[in-house]
Design a protein around this motif. Structure first.
Motif, PDB file in Angstrom:
ATOM      1  N   ARG A 186       0.817  -1.220   0.000  1.00 29.90           N
ATOM      2  CA  ARG A 186       0.000   0.000   0.000  1.00 29.90           C
ATOM      3  C   ARG A 186       0.855   1.275   0.000  1.00 29.90           C
ATOM      4  O   ARG A 186       0.316   2.366  -0.135  1.00 29.90           O
ATOM      5  CB  ARG A 186      -0.935  -0.008   1.209  1.00 29.90           C
TER       6      ARG A 186
ATOM      7  N   TYR B 284       0.322   5.150  -1.449  1.00 32.07           N
ATOM      8  CA  TYR B 284       0.561   6.312  -0.589  1.00 32.07           C
ATOM      9  C   TYR B 284       1.442   7.327  -1.309  1.00 32.07           C
ATOM     10  O   TYR B 284       1.149   8.536  -1.310  1.00 32.07           O
ATOM     11  CB  TYR B 284       1.219   5.866   0.719  1.00 32.07           C
TER      12      TYR B 284
ATOM     13  N   LEU C 170      -4.327   4.975   2.122  1.00 33.25           N
ATOM     14  CA  LEU C 170      -5.194   3.865   2.495  1.00 33.25           C
ATOM     15  C   LEU C 170      -5.135   3.661   4.019  1.00 33.25           C
ATOM     16  O   LEU C 170      -4.335   4.284   4.716  1.00 33.25           O
ATOM     17  CB  LEU C 170      -4.746   2.598   1.762  1.00 33.25           C
TER      18      LEU C 170
END
Length: 331
Positions: free
Chosen positions: A155, A159, A165
């Motif tokens: 993730r 970012y 997230l």
């Protein structure tokens, strides 16, 4: 049969269901999600009879005996307490709470309602960790504990592209320490208890969570060094160093190969065979405790979970990592 409800429909819940299904007396009976569409889809996939979008309704339904909580960290305490008030046993994903204050409230609710509360920290339940405990005396006087868990988050690319997230959102009590660092801290506490001194450093991201960090902890006759990260990757093993030799652990979060390397140049493989589904052991422990009428694990104890959170609270304080959930303690 122990009828389980699950709170959360993400990959970790899928992993738990897969592992717990191999434990005798496990029955999946209900699922909670904020969205009825998500709950229904998940229920259909796993042949779950009951779906809920209200925690209180599920807890009071009479259709579950226990619950596995895998909601975002910031919801753990509220979800657990709501269930325990209705006599539901709670297995709560790590970290069990946002901070030690929340955990104290959860423990009080568990005792008041006579139910089992356990943190779903899988690594200390694995046969490999038991091998460490059973053989640590061979090292002589322990002088250092070193643990590393650095795993570049899938993730993090999102970012960096501008999408924050849940994993990097402080609203959900997230970040590298809570997600990965806990795997290093918890075994330390289980083996050696509470440290005398805690010194922490970290790299804070613009979103308000930590991307990586290090903690040095001092005990009376040893120290501990912990490294964790969601923005870099490392394949370093972890190690417990004694005056006679060291125990080398392949992966602190999911202990597999464990070897003693003695100072005289010899080695001893103390690895223990384990189920390929690492969450099997926490599910088995939890169900066996319910069947035995016990309300606390002797492995993932209240004390171990509480000291772990106290260490992480102090580390967060030192690096400036604050969650909205922390404000509740000051009111």
């Amino acid at each position: 049969m122990i009828r389980f409800g699950v709170i959360g429909t993400n990959w970790i819940t899928e992993s738990f269901i897969s592992a717990a299904s191999e434990v005798e007396d496990f029955k999946l009976a209900a699922v909670y999600s904020r969205s009825i569409e998500t709950a229904s889809t998940f229920a259909e996939k796993h042949s779950i009879a009951a779906t809920f979008t209200d925690i209180e309704e599920m807890a009071a339904s009479g259709q579950i005996d226990a619950v596995y909580i895998a909601s975002p960290n910031s919801f753990h305490a509220a979800h657990a307490i709501a269930c325990m008030k209705h006599g539901i046993h709670v297995l709560c994903e790590k970290p069990i709470a946002s901070n030690a204050h929340e955990l104290r409230q959860m423990i009080a609710a568990a005792k008041e309602n006579g139910v089992l509360l356990m943190e779903a920290l899988k690594s200390t339940m694995l046969p490999g960790f038991k091998a460490v405990q059973d053989n640590i005396d061979k090292l002589g006087t322990i002088r250092r504990y070193f643990a590393s868990y650095c795993q570049y988050s899938s993730r993090y690319d999102a970012y960096k592209a501008g999408t924050v997230l849940n994993a990097f959102n402080p609203v959900f009590s997230n970040g590298a320490l809570m997600d990965l660092g806990i795997y290093c801290v918890y075994p330390l506490v289980a083996l050696f208890g509470k440290p005398d001194v805690i010194k922490a450093t970290g790299v804070m991201l613009d979103s308000g969570v930590d991307g990586e960090g290090s903690i040095v902890l001092q005990y009376e006759s040893m120290d501990a060094v912990i490294m964790y990260s969601k923005i870099t990757h490392s394949s370093l093993p972890s190690e417990i160093q004694g005056e006679n030799g060291s125990i080398v652990i392949d992966k602190i979060s999911e202990i597999g190969k464990v070897e003693i390397q003695y100072r005289n140049g010899t080695s001893e493989d103390i690895s223990q065979p384990s189920n390929s589904k690492s969450m099997y052991y926490e599910a088995k422990e939890f169900i066996e405790l319910i069947r035995a009428g016990r309300t606390e694990s002797s492995i993932n104890t209240f004390a171990n979970s509480l000291v772990t959170l106290e260490i992480m609270d102090e580390a967060r304080k030192q690096i400036g990592l604050v969650y909205p959930a922390d404000a509740i303690e000051t009111k």
